[in-house]
Design an enzyme around this catalytic site. Sequence first.
Site, PDB file in Angstrom:
ATOM      1  N   LYS A 214       1.816  -2.056   6.208  1.00  0.00           N
ATOM      2  CA  LYS A 214       0.472  -2.250   6.765  1.00  0.00           C
ATOM      3  C   LYS A 214       0.441  -3.390   7.780  1.00  0.00           C
ATOM      4  O   LYS A 214      -0.565  -3.598   8.461  1.00  0.00           O
ATOM      5  CB  LYS A 214      -0.527  -2.478   5.636  1.00  0.00           C
TER       6      LYS A 214
ATOM      7  N   ASN B  14       4.256   1.713   0.148  1.00  0.00           N
ATOM      8  CA  ASN B  14       3.625   1.643  -1.169  1.00  0.00           C
ATOM      9  C   ASN B  14       4.659   1.806  -2.284  1.00  0.00           C
ATOM     10  O   ASN B  14       5.643   2.525  -2.126  1.00  0.00           O
ATOM     11  CB  ASN B  14       2.574   2.750  -1.307  1.00  0.00           C
TER      12      ASN B  14
END
Length: 612
Positions: A408, A445
């Site tokens: 991110k 993730n």
Amino acid sequence: MTRRTKKIILMLIDAVLLVLANGIAFYFVDRYVALSALYLSVTIFAEIILYLVIASVDRVFSKINRYTSIKEVTSIVLAVTVAFGITLLGLMLLGANYSLRHLVLTYLFSIMFIAGSRLTWRYYVEYRLHRRGLKSSKLIPTLVVGAGDGASILLSRLAYDQPNVNVIGLVDDDPDKQGTWLHGIKVLGKLKDLPSLIRKNEIEQVTVGIPSLSPAGYEKIMSVLENTKVTVNRMPKLGDILLDQSNVGHLEDIDVADLLERPEVKLNMDQISDKITDKVILVTGAGGSIGSEIVRQVSKFRPKRVLLLGHGENSIYMINREMRKLYPDQHIDFVPLIGDIQDRKLMFSLMQNYHPNIVYHAAAHKHVPLMEYNPHEAVKNNVFGTKNVADAAKASGVTSFVMISTDKAVNSSSVMGATKRMAEMIVTSENEPEKTKFSVVRFGNVLGSRGSVVPLFKRQIKAGGPLTLTDRRMTRYFMTIPEASRLVIQAGALSHGGGLFILDMDKPVKILDLAKKIIRLSGHTEEEIGIKEVGMRPGEKLHEELVTDAEATNKKVYDKISLGQVTFYDTNKIIKFANHLLTLSDQELEKEVIAYSNQHNGQDKVAEQKEG
């Protein structure tokens, strides 16, 4: 009753059984051979003494009888054989009159009685547990997938750990096993036969009895069971059994991680051992998902001391307790430290007091929507906190500093991602010759982490649904926590300072497909739970990226680890801008921090290289 008392009782029982074996053997040979009372007394006494000594040396009386198996029976046979062999040899050397027929019969009866007593006790315990299971709850009709060594271990333990599980049969794709029996349970068919066997036998549960089954194997099983409504679970994985972290008979839910997990990376054990063994390791955020797993993985290499630093006292308490239990006699000093990385004075004090050799910096605010509501806290923790830990590490002479980052941070659309990008810029720019080697490890993730979508989906299923998706087109990179942590440690061992390591996350996964798999694993159908699209949350993107064009080098330094191009920045300017951010409103901060991080996402490297 103490173990010592039990051993004495077992020794007395075996002595009585040896006398009984002699008596019955004498009954059969009395009509053929005349045996004196003196002969019988001496041989019985010799057999008992020799057997008790040999059996004690072989720890026959230390075995837990309710777990008696071939191995325990073999130990008994060996002890009896040696005892009778020595007795016979002694009689021959002394020139005494003896009856070989009587000795052989006594030998056979002794094995039968002593081994039989152990097996009888085991079956009595299993019967009692089975009866208890019948009384306490309804038996669960179950099919076990697999008929190999794993299934054998599972079946032998279910009677003790899961007495309410009633195994109806086994399924295995090996043609040679069809129609065979394992622990009294028949192999009823192959994997493709599961749906018909479930209907025919009113099966409620399917248990995978293959501890080393691959993700492709789990996918195949779930595909076969797609239109059935049964609970699906598995025995513990081989690694957990070997580490004594799981009871073999404890049935565990099949998790989505089982379906997405990839073959384990072969680590360079010598390289990592040189870096970690007998060293002092500090893990920030040690109570979090990644931090706690780094602690587990690092501890396998026998460091001298592991410093567990975290802000939440309960999570630090739990990981400290777990590690002390796992390594009670390994001479690893686990030190729980409660502290906030925003406390600059404390960070310097801890570094000076404990002098860590390696720092794994996993502490951060990582929840994307939550940081949109609390952008100032994201800056304080992710930017200033990282600077505090990095400066303290350099000042105390830490050898290696490894920061955990996120995909991110690439082309950020969120405050969380933007602040993590600023943290990356700080860490990779801290390097100086002959000082601490700073590096960043970036990945996507991790399945099962606190901020992951998987726990959210599970809670929604437990509440009856529906599962909420922000967008059906959304994709994410996923990796299991153990795999990510192992690669972080390997990347740290490879670091020469200033490195940006990017973990190979394989292909991105559609969140919609992930939701469907989790529904199926829960034993429900998509129609029962439902999937609802609710729209994008603040700061979210449809697709994440692991590297910018300017950072991409395609330089692979290890299996599943690539090296990215790094730009060096003036950290004082970064901190000056971060201080400016704290003077802004939430909306202004969000706008400026995202713009700043994207402006410095490696694109200015081109200009810097041209100037050089």
